[in-house]
Design a protein around this motif. Sequence first.
Motif, mmCIF file in Angstrom:
data_model
loop_
_atom_site.group_PDB
_atom_site.id
_atom_site.type_symbol
_atom_site.label_atom_id
_atom_site.label_comp_id
_atom_site.label_asym_id
_atom_site.label_seq_id
_atom_site.Cartn_x
_atom_site.Cartn_y
_atom_site.Cartn_z
ATOM 1 N N GLY A 165 0.790 -1.226 0.000
ATOM 2 C CA GLY A 165 0.000 0.000 0.000
ATOM 3 C C GLY A 165 0.823 1.277 0.000
ATOM 4 N N PHE A 166 2.145 1.171 0.030
ATOM 5 C CA PHE A 166 2.995 2.362 -0.044
ATOM 6 C C PHE A 166 2.901 2.966 -1.447
ATOM 7 N N THR A 167 3.017 4.295 -1.530
ATOM 8 C CA THR A 167 2.976 5.019 -2.785
ATOM 9 C C THR A 167 4.318 5.704 -3.022
ATOM 10 N N GLU A 168 4.832 5.567 -4.225
ATOM 11 C CA GLU A 168 6.107 6.192 -4.554
ATOM 12 C C GLU A 168 5.969 7.705 -4.598
ATOM 13 N N THR A 169 6.924 8.415 -3.959
ATOM 14 C CA THR A 169 6.914 9.882 -3.936
ATOM 15 C C THR A 169 8.179 10.495 -4.518
ATOM 16 N N PHE A 170 9.226 9.715 -4.723
ATOM 17 C CA PHE A 170 10.504 10.250 -5.190
ATOM 18 C C PHE A 170 11.303 9.114 -5.809
ATOM 19 N N ARG A 171 12.038 9.422 -6.881
ATOM 20 C CA ARG A 171 12.858 8.413 -7.556
ATOM 21 C C ARG A 171 14.063 9.093 -8.198
ATOM 22 N N VAL A 172 15.233 8.472 -8.050
ATOM 23 C CA VAL A 172 16.467 8.953 -8.678
ATOM 24 C C VAL A 172 17.156 7.777 -9.346
ATOM 25 N N PRO A 173 17.532 7.883 -10.614
ATOM 26 C CA PRO A 173 17.108 8.932 -11.540
ATOM 27 C C PRO A 173 15.638 8.747 -11.918
ATOM 28 N N THR A 174 15.053 9.757 -12.508
ATOM 29 C CA THR A 174 13.633 9.680 -12.868
ATOM 30 C C THR A 174 13.387 8.707 -14.021
ATOM 31 N N ASP A 175 14.398 8.474 -14.851
ATOM 32 C CA ASP A 175 14.287 7.517 -15.954
ATOM 33 C C ASP A 175 15.336 6.418 -15.767
ATOM 34 N N GLY A 176 14.998 5.217 -16.187
ATOM 35 C CA GLY A 176 15.945 4.116 -16.111
ATOM 36 C C GLY A 176 15.953 3.437 -14.751
ATOM 37 N N GLU A 177 16.995 2.658 -14.514
ATOM 38 C CA GLU A 177 17.145 1.894 -13.265
ATOM 39 C C GLU A 177 17.349 2.837 -12.082
ATOM 40 N N PRO A 178 16.471 2.772 -11.059
ATOM 41 C CA PRO A 178 16.614 3.696 -9.930
ATOM 42 C C PRO A 178 17.768 3.292 -9.002
ATOM 43 N N THR A 179 18.298 4.295 -8.297
ATOM 44 C CA THR A 179 19.279 4.048 -7.245
ATOM 45 C C THR A 179 18.691 4.371 -5.877
ATOM 46 N N HIS A 180 17.572 5.111 -5.872
ATOM 47 C CA HIS A 180 16.895 5.480 -4.618
ATOM 48 C C HIS A 180 15.428 5.755 -4.931
ATOM 49 N N VAL A 181 14.547 5.216 -4.090
ATOM 50 C CA VAL A 181 13.108 5.446 -4.227
ATOM 51 C C VAL A 181 12.542 5.710 -2.833
ATOM 52 N N ASP A 182 11.715 6.745 -2.694
ATOM 53 C CA ASP A 182 10.986 7.013 -1.454
ATOM 54 C C ASP A 182 9.546 6.590 -1.642
ATOM 55 N N LEU A 183 8.979 6.010 -0.582
ATOM 56 C CA LEU A 183 7.587 5.576 -0.588
ATOM 57 C C LEU A 183 6.930 6.039 0.705
ATOM 58 N N VAL A 184 5.612 6.271 0.650
ATOM 59 C CA VAL A 184 4.898 6.742 1.833
ATOM 60 C C VAL A 184 3.626 5.925 2.035
ATOM 61 N N LEU A 185 3.301 5.694 3.302
ATOM 62 C CA LEU A 185 2.052 5.034 3.692
ATOM 63 C C LEU A 185 1.543 5.732 4.943
ATOM 64 N N ASP A 186 0.355 6.286 4.864
ATOM 65 C CA ASP A 186 -0.289 6.930 6.003
ATOM 66 C C ASP A 186 0.618 7.984 6.652
ATOM 67 N N GLY A 187 1.321 8.751 5.813
ATOM 68 C CA GLY A 187 2.166 9.824 6.306
ATOM 69 C C GLY A 187 3.570 9.410 6.722
#
Length: 136
Positions: free
Chosen positions: A27-49
């Motif tokens: 149920g987490f939702t992605e809020t940030f990704r680096v890089p924005t295209d291609g294979e990510p090196t970092h992704v932020d996700l949020v659930l209920d704040g």
Amino acid sequence: MSVFRTPQVILLSDDLPRAVDFYRRLGFTETFRVPTDGEPTHVDLVLDGYKIGIASAASTRDDHGLDPVTDGHRAAVILWTDDTAAAYEALVAGGAPARASPYAWLGRLLIAWTADPDGHPLQIVQPLTRPARAQR
């Protein structure tokens, strides 16, 4: 002294896309990704704040010069629910490891343990309002 705000935990992963997919299914939702295209090196996700980040161990090593530890129990993600038994059964049926089936703790909580794809423990917790029917 500086004032801190918006704390976040970053989990390290040897397979970032797999880890991100696992938390999305919770149920987490992605809020940030680096890089924005291609294979990510970092992704932020949020659930209920609450926000968690998942960073690739390789990026942590290569981009930041650290020597990350990617095995063992380095952190635990705690997920509160209204039905620990059902949530635990669904996670295990979906391929998460069965670490500890639901059990009453302190007479106030029903707790179960599983893990994400990188082995970070997941604790599923439900407050008890009446005596629990533990599956142990």
